[in-house]
Motif scaffolding. Structure first.
Motif, PDB file in Angstrom:
ATOM      1  N   ASN A  88      51.043  58.906   8.795  1.00 11.50           N
ATOM      2  CA  ASN A  88      52.087  59.033   7.773  1.00 11.50           C
ATOM      3  C   ASN A  88      51.602  59.739   6.511  1.00 11.50           C
ATOM      4  O   ASN A  88      52.412  60.172   5.697  1.00 11.50           O
ATOM      5  N   GLY A  89      50.292  59.853   6.354  1.00  9.60           N
ATOM      6  CA  GLY A  89      49.752  60.550   5.200  1.00  9.60           C
ATOM      7  C   GLY A  89      49.642  62.054   5.390  1.00  9.60           C
ATOM      8  O   GLY A  89      49.297  62.774   4.455  1.00  9.60           O
ATOM      9  N   TYR A  90      49.942  62.518   6.608  1.00 12.29           N
ATOM     10  CA  TYR A  90      49.876  63.956   6.896  1.00 12.29           C
ATOM     11  C   TYR A  90      51.190  64.603   6.485  1.00 12.29           C
ATOM     12  O   TYR A  90      52.270  64.158   6.875  1.00 12.29           O
ATOM     13  N   THR A  91      51.113  65.665   5.695  1.00 12.55           N
ATOM     14  CA  THR A  91      52.333  66.237   5.101  1.00 12.55           C
ATOM     15  C   THR A  91      53.036  67.252   6.005  1.00 12.55           C
ATOM     16  O   THR A  91      54.213  67.527   5.824  1.00 12.55           O
ATOM     17  N   GLY A  92      52.334  67.811   6.971  1.00  3.13           N
ATOM     18  CA  GLY A  92      52.954  68.811   7.839  1.00  3.13           C
ATOM     19  C   GLY A  92      53.808  68.185   8.930  1.00  3.13           C
ATOM     20  O   GLY A  92      53.807  66.968   9.146  1.00  3.13           O
ATOM     21  N   ASN A  93      54.546  69.020   9.636  1.00  2.56           N
ATOM     22  CA  ASN A  93      55.359  68.593  10.775  1.00  2.56           C
ATOM     23  C   ASN A  93      54.694  69.071  12.058  1.00  2.56           C
ATOM     24  O   ASN A  93      54.616  70.273  12.308  1.00  2.56           O
ATOM     25  N   GLU A  94      54.204  68.126  12.849  1.00  3.97           N
ATOM     26  CA  GLU A  94      53.521  68.463  14.090  1.00  3.97           C
ATOM     27  C   GLU A  94      54.123  67.672  15.248  1.00  3.97           C
ATOM     28  O   GLU A  94      54.680  66.583  15.054  1.00  3.97           O
ATOM     29  N   VAL A  95      53.983  68.223  16.452  1.00  2.00           N
ATOM     30  CA  VAL A  95      54.534  67.616  17.664  1.00  2.00           C
ATOM     31  C   VAL A  95      53.456  67.655  18.745  1.00  2.00           C
ATOM     32  O   VAL A  95      52.805  68.690  18.939  1.00  2.00           O
ATOM     33  N   ILE A  96      53.261  66.551  19.438  1.00  2.00           N
ATOM     34  CA  ILE A  96      52.273  66.499  20.512  1.00  2.00           C
ATOM     35  C   ILE A  96      52.776  67.299  21.716  1.00  2.00           C
ATOM     36  O   ILE A  96      53.896  67.099  22.185  1.00  2.00           O
ATOM     37  N   LYS A  97      51.935  68.194  22.201  1.00  2.00           N
ATOM     38  CA  LYS A  97      52.251  68.947  23.416  1.00  2.00           C
ATOM     39  C   LYS A  97      51.660  68.261  24.646  1.00  2.00           C
ATOM     40  O   LYS A  97      52.361  67.994  25.625  1.00  2.00           O
ATOM     41  N   THR A  98      50.363  67.983  24.613  1.00  2.00           N
ATOM     42  CA  THR A  98      49.702  67.274  25.705  1.00  2.00           C
ATOM     43  C   THR A  98      48.577  66.415  25.154  1.00  2.00           C
ATOM     44  O   THR A  98      48.035  66.691  24.073  1.00  2.00           O
ATOM     45  N   ILE A 206      41.547  64.907  24.400  1.00  2.00           N
ATOM     46  CA  ILE A 206      41.995  66.118  23.709  1.00  2.00           C
ATOM     47  C   ILE A 206      43.471  65.977  23.365  1.00  2.00           C
ATOM     48  O   ILE A 206      44.307  65.773  24.250  1.00  2.00           O
ATOM     49  N   ILE A 207      43.779  66.059  22.086  1.00  2.00           N
ATOM     50  CA  ILE A 207      45.165  66.041  21.615  1.00  2.00           C
ATOM     51  C   ILE A 207      45.550  67.473  21.250  1.00  2.00           C
ATOM     52  O   ILE A 207      44.981  68.061  20.325  1.00  2.00           O
ATOM     53  N   LYS A 208      46.501  68.022  21.995  1.00  2.00           N
ATOM     54  CA  LYS A 208      46.954  69.383  21.747  1.00  2.00           C
ATOM     55  C   LYS A 208      48.371  69.350  21.186  1.00  2.00           C
ATOM     56  O   LYS A 208      49.232  68.637  21.706  1.00  2.00           O
ATOM     57  N   LEU A 209      48.611  70.100  20.109  1.00  2.00           N
ATOM     58  CA  LEU A 209      49.905  70.120  19.437  1.00  2.00           C
ATOM     59  C   LEU A 209      50.674  71.389  19.794  1.00  2.00           C
ATOM     60  O   LEU A 209      50.090  72.395  20.213  1.00  2.00           O
ATOM     61  N   GLU A 210      51.977  71.341  19.620  1.00  2.00           N
ATOM     62  CA  GLU A 210      52.824  72.499  19.906  1.00  2.00           C
ATOM     63  C   GLU A 210      52.449  73.696  19.027  1.00  2.00           C
ATOM     64  O   GLU A 210      52.636  74.848  19.410  1.00  2.00           O
TER      65      GLU A 210
END
Length: 251
Positions: A88-98, A206-210
């Motif tokens: 919740n402290g992260y200001t950007g908008n990210e989405v988990i891909k895999t 490994i957390i990969k984001l869109e």
């Protein structure tokens, strides 16, 4: 005195010395930054690994009993659950891909049984894990989706739960003609000890984001959870995950 100082400042080697000091200082600062990153990793990731839970258990698989009343292959299973939560402290908008579990390594003290990794069972009518050939894997991949669905190997793209199983399969056989069998005691009844079961597992998560950002951490576990031989089922939750350092792979 002023004349001497002026002559000194005009000397070529003096200017070179100043430049060299500046370069060394920059490399020193850069080295400190690299060292800090290697120790702390990413300090403000969009998603964090918040908890690891492990359930260790014993399982008896029926085999041909012949003239005996009971016959089992004895498996020792370890169901591993990894909880990923949004920062919740992260200001950007990210989405988990895999989210991937790769490079799984198992170091064993005693060479007994078959060390197998299983993905979740896809059949919704069956238990979460089923030790069958179709579910054997070398690595795990969960795809980001609107909601988490372990059996479909989907994780919520805003954080959720992923799971897989490590099994020490066919660690022993147990044959009996008793009228009743206590499945929780199968390891003990088959004369399996804690030392027979102990392994050290490590793997890359490994957390990969869109957006293309990718974060990697090496996770390690000592399995199974203590006292599984005596109790049949044991569990452990770990929320103190400071030792697991995520680092940016690219971008």
């Amino acid at each position: 005195m002023k004349k001497i100082l002026k002559e000194l400042l005009n000397k070529k080697y003096f200017h070179l010395s100043i430049i060299l000091i500046i370069i060394i200082s920059l490399f020193f600062i850069l080295g400190l930054m690299v060292l800090r990153y290697n120790v702390e990793g990413e300090t403000n990731m969009p998603f964090n690994l918040s908890k690891i839970s492990v359930i260790s258990s014993v399982e008896g698989k029926d085999i041909d009993s012949g003239a005996n009343k009971w016959a089992f292959d004895v498996n020792q299973n370890n169901d591993i659950f990894l909880y990923i939560e949004k920062n919740n402290g992260y200001t950007g908008n990210e989405v988990i891909k895999t989210i991937n579990i790769t490079n799984i390594q198992i170091s064993k003290k005693v060479d007994k049984g078959e060390k197998v990794i299983y993905k979740p069972e896809v059949d919704p009518a069956k238990a979460m894990f089923n030790n069958i050939e179709q579910n054997k894997v070398d690595s795990i991949e969960y795809n980001g989706a609107m909601e988490s669905n372990i059996k479909n190997m989907q994780v919520s793209n805003q954080g959720g739960l992923i799971a897989f199983r490590y099994s020490n399969s066919k660690i022993a056989q147990y044959i009996s003609n008793d009228n009743e069998i206590n499945h929780s005691n199968l390891l003990k009844s088959a004369n399996v000890t804690e030392d027979d079961l102990k392994v050290h597992m490590d793997f890359d998560m490994i957390i990969k984001l869109e957006s293309g950002k990718k974060y990697l951490a090496n996770i390690y576990l000592d399995l199974p959870i203590q006292n599984v031989v005596e109790e049949g089922t044991t569990s452990f939750e770990n929320t103190n995950l400071d030792n697991f350092i995520f680092k940016r792979v690219n971008n």
